[in-house]
Design a protein around this motif. Sequence first.
Motif, PDB file in Angstrom:
ATOM      1  N   UNK A 118       3.370  -8.087  16.353  1.00 22.45           N
ATOM      2  CA  UNK A 118       2.287  -7.636  15.474  1.00 22.45           C
ATOM      3  C   UNK A 118       0.981  -7.316  16.197  1.00 22.45           C
ATOM      4  N   UNK A 119       0.568  -8.085  17.223  1.00 20.61           N
ATOM      5  CA  UNK A 119      -0.689  -7.725  17.896  1.00 20.61           C
ATOM      6  C   UNK A 119      -0.671  -6.332  18.508  1.00 20.61           C
ATOM      7  N   UNK A 120       0.515  -5.803  18.820  1.00 19.93           N
ATOM      8  CA  UNK A 120       0.614  -4.452  19.370  1.00 19.93           C
ATOM      9  C   UNK A 120       0.742  -3.381  18.302  1.00 19.93           C
ATOM     10  N   UNK A 133       4.577 -17.942  11.565  1.00 24.81           N
ATOM     11  CA  UNK A 133       3.181 -17.671  11.247  1.00 24.81           C
ATOM     12  C   UNK A 133       2.833 -16.200  11.161  1.00 24.81           C
ATOM     13  N   UNK A 134       3.806 -15.352  10.859  1.00 26.25           N
ATOM     14  CA  UNK A 134       3.571 -13.911  10.791  1.00 26.25           C
ATOM     15  C   UNK A 134       2.448 -13.566   9.814  1.00 26.25           C
ATOM     16  N   UNK A 152      -5.381 -12.717  10.439  1.00 25.88           N
ATOM     17  CA  UNK A 152      -6.344 -12.851  11.537  1.00 25.88           C
ATOM     18  C   UNK A 152      -6.557 -11.514  12.249  1.00 25.88           C
ATOM     19  N   UNK A 153      -5.489 -10.778  12.447  1.00 25.80           N
ATOM     20  CA  UNK A 153      -5.615  -9.473  13.105  1.00 25.80           C
ATOM     21  C   UNK A 153      -6.467  -8.525  12.267  1.00 25.80           C
ATOM     22  N   UNK A 207      -3.236  -6.035   2.741  1.00 26.35           N
ATOM     23  CA  UNK A 207      -2.807  -7.030   1.757  1.00 26.35           C
ATOM     24  C   UNK A 207      -1.537  -7.683   2.276  1.00 26.35           C
ATOM     25  N   UNK A 208      -1.474  -9.005   2.248  1.00 24.12           N
ATOM     26  CA  UNK A 208      -0.288  -9.736   2.682  1.00 24.12           C
ATOM     27  C   UNK A 208       0.315 -10.433   1.472  1.00 24.12           C
ATOM     28  N   UNK A 209       1.609 -10.205   1.246  1.00 18.75           N
ATOM     29  CA  UNK A 209       2.302 -10.867   0.142  1.00 18.75           C
ATOM     30  C   UNK A 209       3.579 -11.509   0.681  1.00 18.75           C
ATOM     31  N   UNK A 210       4.109 -12.456  -0.080  1.00 14.98           N
ATOM     32  CA  UNK A 210       5.335 -13.163   0.315  1.00 14.98           C
ATOM     33  C   UNK A 210       6.201 -13.343  -0.932  1.00 14.98           C
TER      34      UNK A 210
END
Length: 395
Positions: A61-63, A89-90, A96-97, A115-118
Amino acid sequence: MDVGMDVVRGLAVLALLVWVWLTVGRGGFWRTDLRLPARRQPDRWPPVAVVVPARDEAAVLPETLPTLLAQRYPGPARVILVDDGSTDGTAALAERLADGHRRERGGEHPGLPLTVIAPGEAPDGWTGKLWAVRHGVAEAGEVEFLLLTDADIAHGLDSLANLVAGAVATGCDLVSRMAVLRTRTAWERLVVPAFVYFFAMLYPFRWVNRPGARTAAAAGGCCLVRRAALARAGGVDAIRGAVIDDVALGRAVKRSGGRIWLGLAEEVRSVRPYPTLGTLWRMVARSAYPQLRYSPLVLAATVLGLAVVFLVPPASTVAGAVTADPVTLLAGAASWLLMAATYGPMLRYYRQPVAAAFLLPGTALLYLLMTVDSAVAHWRGRGAVWKGRSYPASR
């Protein structure tokens, strides 16, 4: 001995005929010049949502995520990352990114919102990835376009704008670009370009892009689809159990009357590492037997076809030279040369030595063994396995 050489000679001639047909009659599958048309400014930039299913992707993900947040898209757009049951911890890393990206950019250009959903574990009948995509599509709301992209794909700054402009200019309902895969290690350089070459042989891009042709496919790492076309095709629900979801999506959209486009890319690349033969083997084997629809007959035909098309040319070349049989030698050498000539453009696309095209028979043998291993895994009850999940043949 004469009977044996007659068989070898016949196989050599057969392989040559097959390669002549593949070269001139298989939709120019070997060409690597198919790109999106040059971008023209649309009358308006429609709203877009970027949907990223992610399962245990903290390493990449950081890339990749910052390249999506930084997209220079003139219209309304947002990124939706769907955490597919990650244990590394994705989701927190994505947040954070995004925070770091906003602080770094600041001012009037903070980048696309995230937006992050699970959605939780997928129910029976669904693959985890497609369950995540379904929820990402629902979260997107009434946007005009959806960009479905994998978490390991990095995009150039204008990737989204180019995709949308291409879809608007061509009137396509689905536009997908085959991401440039990583070729840093020796095994990656040997196996990866052949992966794309074989995919194009199975699904010639020009046939995929022809409205009247039955051939349909897509590149799941970078796939822009009109929301209305997806709904007309039955939505994500229509392909909910597909292990090879990109091809299934392309088929669903095309069969429902949509127009699709598939080509190569320069500004879309995968950062996923496959440093060893074992990692590459698992990547190919997980979808090889599902690609054959779990059919022993199709498997047998595929193994025989791979042997005739890729292994007979070098074998008959050597046999013809050893026995001084000119027909066997010339037929074998000619088919081997055609094989190398059609593989050369893909090696150039991946910036690899063109002389390596003559090693394609060895790579094809590896793919043959991977395909057989995929079938054996299924027969042993393991099914397609990826990221800790196993999908049975019913998928």
